[in-house]
Design a protein around this motif. Sequence first.
Motif, PDB file in Angstrom:
ATOM      1  N   PRO A 121       0.939  -1.280  -0.121  1.00  0.00           N
ATOM      2  CA  PRO A 121       0.044  -0.084  -0.103  1.00  0.00           C
ATOM      3  C   PRO A 121       0.807   1.244   0.198  1.00  0.00           C
ATOM      4  CG  PRO A 121       0.229  -1.114   2.124  1.00  0.00           C
ATOM      5  CD  PRO A 121       0.850  -2.092   1.241  1.00  0.00           C
ATOM      6  N   PRO A 122       0.337   2.346  -0.553  1.00  0.00           N
ATOM      7  CA  PRO A 122       1.126   3.627  -0.434  1.00  0.00           C
ATOM      8  C   PRO A 122       1.268   4.035   0.984  1.00  0.00           C
ATOM      9  CG  PRO A 122      -1.085   4.027  -1.136  1.00  0.00           C
ATOM     10  CD  PRO A 122      -0.860   2.627  -1.034  1.00  0.00           C
ATOM     11  N   VAL A 123       2.117   5.037   1.205  1.00  0.00           N
ATOM     12  CA  VAL A 123       2.364   5.665   2.379  1.00  0.00           C
ATOM     13  C   VAL A 123       1.120   6.579   2.457  1.00  0.00           C
ATOM     14  CG1 VAL A 123       3.757   7.231   3.813  1.00  0.00           C
ATOM     15  CG2 VAL A 123       4.764   5.773   2.106  1.00  0.00           C
ATOM     16  N   TRP A 124       0.272   6.116   3.445  1.00  0.00           N
ATOM     17  CA  TRP A 124      -1.302   6.616   3.589  1.00  0.00           C
ATOM     18  C   TRP A 124      -1.093   8.341   3.551  1.00  0.00           C
ATOM     19  CZ3 TRP A 124      -4.523   3.310   1.771  1.00  0.00           C
ATOM     20  CH2 TRP A 124      -4.297   1.961   2.118  1.00  0.00           C
ATOM     21  N   ALA A 125      -0.394   8.723   4.269  1.00  0.00           N
ATOM     22  CA  ALA A 125      -0.423  10.187   4.478  1.00  0.00           C
ATOM     23  C   ALA A 125      -0.057  11.024   3.421  1.00  0.00           C
ATOM     24  CB  ALA A 125       0.432  10.615   5.687  1.00  0.00           C
ATOM     25  N   THR A 126       0.566  10.279   2.148  1.00  0.00           N
ATOM     26  CA  THR A 126       0.881  10.992   1.080  1.00  0.00           C
ATOM     27  C   THR A 126      -0.100  10.883  -0.088  1.00  0.00           C
ATOM     28  OG1 THR A 126       2.001   8.960   0.025  1.00  0.00           O
ATOM     29  CG2 THR A 126       3.272  10.761   1.656  1.00  0.00           C
ATOM     30  N   THR A 127      -1.190  10.137   0.234  1.00  0.00           N
ATOM     31  CA  THR A 127      -2.344   9.919  -0.412  1.00  0.00           C
ATOM     32  C   THR A 127      -3.479  11.093  -0.760  1.00  0.00           C
ATOM     33  OG1 THR A 127      -3.797   8.697   0.899  1.00  0.00           O
ATOM     34  CG2 THR A 127      -2.048   7.425  -0.476  1.00  0.00           C
ATOM     35  N   ARG A 128      -3.045  12.331  -0.487  1.00  0.00           N
ATOM     36  CA  ARG A 128      -4.049  13.399  -0.389  1.00  0.00           C
ATOM     37  C   ARG A 128      -4.791  13.565  -1.645  1.00  0.00           C
ATOM     38  NH1 ARG A 128      -4.532  17.718   3.087  1.00  0.00           N
ATOM     39  NH2 ARG A 128      -5.695  19.592   2.317  1.00  0.00           N
ATOM     40  N   LYS A 129      -6.312  13.749  -1.498  1.00  0.00           N
ATOM     41  CA  LYS A 129      -7.149  13.852  -2.545  1.00  0.00           C
ATOM     42  C   LYS A 129      -7.474  15.202  -2.566  1.00  0.00           C
ATOM     43  CE  LYS A 129      -7.602   9.358  -2.457  1.00  0.00           C
ATOM     44  NZ  LYS A 129      -7.055   8.734  -3.552  1.00  0.00           N
ATOM     45  N   SER A 130      -8.039  15.697  -3.939  1.00  0.00           N
ATOM     46  CA  SER A 130      -8.606  17.004  -3.970  1.00  0.00           C
ATOM     47  C   SER A 130      -9.820  17.408  -3.538  1.00  0.00           C
ATOM     48  CB  SER A 130      -8.311  17.385  -5.538  1.00  0.00           C
ATOM     49  OG  SER A 130      -9.083  16.411  -6.135  1.00  0.00           O
ATOM     50  N   ALA A 131     -10.543  16.495  -3.152  1.00  0.00           N
ATOM     51  CA  ALA A 131     -11.913  16.519  -2.910  1.00  0.00           C
ATOM     52  C   ALA A 131     -12.246  15.497  -1.556  1.00  0.00           C
ATOM     53  CB  ALA A 131     -12.819  16.486  -3.943  1.00  0.00           C
ATOM     54  N   CYS A 132     -13.337  16.164  -0.770  1.00  0.00           N
ATOM     55  CA  CYS A 132     -13.680  15.000   0.214  1.00  0.00           C
ATOM     56  C   CYS A 132     -14.079  13.903  -0.202  1.00  0.00           C
ATOM     57  CB  CYS A 132     -14.697  15.891   0.942  1.00  0.00           C
ATOM     58  SG  CYS A 132     -15.360  15.002   2.604  1.00  0.00           S
ATOM     59  N   GLU A 133     -13.692  12.762   0.445  1.00  0.00           N
ATOM     60  CA  GLU A 133     -13.972  11.438  -0.269  1.00  0.00           C
ATOM     61  C   GLU A 133     -15.414  11.048   0.332  1.00  0.00           C
ATOM     62  OE1 GLU A 133     -10.816   8.427  -0.478  1.00  0.00           O
ATOM     63  OE2 GLU A 133      -9.836   9.765   1.001  1.00  0.00           O
ATOM     64  N   ILE A 134     -16.098  11.785   0.936  1.00  0.00           N
ATOM     65  CA  ILE A 134     -17.494  11.575   1.504  1.00  0.00           C
ATOM     66  C   ILE A 134     -18.368  12.379   0.780  1.00  0.00           C
ATOM     67  CG2 ILE A 134     -19.290  11.457   3.213  1.00  0.00           C
ATOM     68  CD1 ILE A 134     -17.029  10.531   5.132  1.00  0.00           C
ATOM     69  N   CYS A 135     -18.406  13.812   0.692  1.00  0.00           N
ATOM     70  CA  CYS A 135     -19.274  14.594  -0.002  1.00  0.00           C
ATOM     71  C   CYS A 135     -18.764  15.150  -1.080  1.00  0.00           C
ATOM     72  CB  CYS A 135     -19.591  15.851   1.020  1.00  0.00           C
ATOM     73  SG  CYS A 135     -18.182  16.901   1.279  1.00  0.00           S
ATOM     74  N   GLY A 136     -17.602  14.999  -1.347  1.00  0.00           N
ATOM     75  CA  GLY A 136     -17.220  15.369  -2.964  1.00  0.00           C
ATOM     76  C   GLY A 136     -16.956  16.696  -3.246  1.00  0.00           C
ATOM     77  N   ARG A 137     -17.080  17.623  -1.887  1.00  0.00           N
ATOM     78  CA  ARG A 137     -16.632  19.123  -2.029  1.00  0.00           C
ATOM     79  C   ARG A 137     -15.355  19.180  -1.998  1.00  0.00           C
ATOM     80  NH1 ARG A 137     -19.792  21.850   2.888  1.00  0.00           N
ATOM     81  NH2 ARG A 137     -18.659  20.240   3.879  1.00  0.00           N
ATOM     82  N   ASP A 138     -14.757  20.385  -3.098  1.00  0.00           N
ATOM     83  CA  ASP A 138     -13.417  20.433  -3.369  1.00  0.00           C
ATOM     84  C   ASP A 138     -12.776  21.889  -3.321  1.00  0.00           C
ATOM     85  OD1 ASP A 138     -14.756  21.613  -5.465  1.00  0.00           O
ATOM     86  OD2 ASP A 138     -13.622  20.576  -7.266  1.00  0.00           O
ATOM     87  N   TRP A 139     -13.754  22.439  -2.636  1.00  0.00           N
ATOM     88  CA  TRP A 139     -13.550  24.021  -2.416  1.00  0.00           C
ATOM     89  C   TRP A 139     -13.247  24.284  -0.730  1.00  0.00           C
ATOM     90  CZ3 TRP A 139     -18.099  22.214  -3.809  1.00  0.00           C
ATOM     91  CH2 TRP A 139     -19.232  22.284  -2.795  1.00  0.00           C
ATOM     92  N   ILE A 140     -12.921  23.103  -0.106  1.00  0.00           N
ATOM     93  CA  ILE A 140     -12.960  23.430   1.482  1.00  0.00           C
ATOM     94  C   ILE A 140     -11.726  22.619   1.997  1.00  0.00           C
ATOM     95  CG2 ILE A 140     -15.376  24.194   2.094  1.00  0.00           C
ATOM     96  CD1 ILE A 140     -15.940  21.163   2.381  1.00  0.00           C
ATOM     97  N   PRO A 141     -11.214  23.013   3.088  1.00  0.00           N
ATOM     98  CA  PRO A 141      -9.912  22.247   3.628  1.00  0.00           C
ATOM     99  C   PRO A 141     -10.353  20.907   3.742  1.00  0.00           C
ATOM    100  CG  PRO A 141     -10.221  24.358   4.641  1.00  0.00           C
ATOM    101  CD  PRO A 141     -11.471  24.100   3.938  1.00  0.00           C
ATOM    102  N   LEU A 142      -9.260  19.809   3.693  1.00  0.00           N
ATOM    103  CA  LEU A 142      -9.248  18.604   4.195  1.00  0.00           C
ATOM    104  C   LEU A 142      -8.434  18.230   5.272  1.00  0.00           C
ATOM    105  CD1 LEU A 142      -9.623  17.101   0.462  1.00  0.00           C
ATOM    106  CD2 LEU A 142     -11.505  17.840   1.863  1.00  0.00           C
ATOM    107  N   SER A 143      -8.701  17.115   5.909  1.00  0.00           N
ATOM    108  CA  SER A 143      -7.813  16.588   6.883  1.00  0.00           C
ATOM    109  C   SER A 143      -8.080  15.024   6.713  1.00  0.00           C
ATOM    110  CB  SER A 143      -8.032  16.886   8.233  1.00  0.00           C
ATOM    111  OG  SER A 143      -9.475  16.660   8.507  1.00  0.00           O
ATOM    112  N   TYR A 144      -7.031  14.269   7.254  1.00  0.00           N
ATOM    113  CA  TYR A 144      -7.103  12.887   7.089  1.00  0.00           C
ATOM    114  C   TYR A 144      -7.641  12.177   8.406  1.00  0.00           C
ATOM    115  CZ  TYR A 144      -2.288  12.561   9.152  1.00  0.00           C
ATOM    116  OH  TYR A 144      -1.206  12.693  10.120  1.00  0.00           O
TER     117      TYR A 144
END
Length: 254
Positions: free
Chosen positions: A154-177
């Motif tokens: 598996p990849p180093v999980w903390a480096t797999t940052r997405k551009s949008a929330c993986e639940i709601c899909g919003r891509d204009w707000i800050p994300l955390s893991y």
Amino acid sequence: MAASDSADSNYAIFRECVSSIIVARSNQHKPNRAPKRRPFKLKSAKRKDNAKSPDPSEEVSPEELAEFIDFIATEIFTTLPNALQTLSYSALQHSPALATTYALPLTLSHLESLSNPLPTTITDTLATYSLSLEAPDLLNRALTEYIPAATCPPPVWATTRKSACEICGRDWIPLSYHHLIPRSVHDKVLKKGWHDEWMLNSVAWICGACHRFVHRMASNEELAREWFTVERILEREDVKEWARWVGRVRWKTR
């Protein structure tokens, strides 16, 4: 992951490996004289004059080539042992013997045992495209690419940052893991044998609102035991309803 899901996922990997080999070896995607036995019927061979073989100068469409590749990949993949069809990083961690069995390069005797069940029609079909490939040779080349791809860690999980929330899909707000297996229960997870150690740091990239919702929907122990992937979380009806609602929440521009 269930064995059937693993096999389905691995088939896609195997088909891509077969595809890269066939595309690289094809002669401008043009079919050759048809063999005596043609297990895969080319669309380009359907001629009004009922000719028995396709015109060597007639190019095969990308769609037809894709159909041909899928046919070859399916014919080969379904003959492979179940352990090879469902091969994964996790499987190797649990079985050193499996890791030894499928260590590359495969031995000649092992390749022969894997090649024996292959239908003879595969080589006939490969000849249709002038690929100069025998079925055992194609199998060897495909497995050389497939095994590392199916068993990569598996990849180093903390480096797999997405551009949008993986639940709601919003891509204009800050994300955390979000730790899919909460850190507070890692010791219990290992003691109970719920997951392998390498899975403990898996994360999902989600917005603050969804992060709080996830921790409200279940306890840390329940999250670790039942809701340890994004796919599982998204199967819940309450999560679907939440995602639809919060996904419409937009801030007004100033």
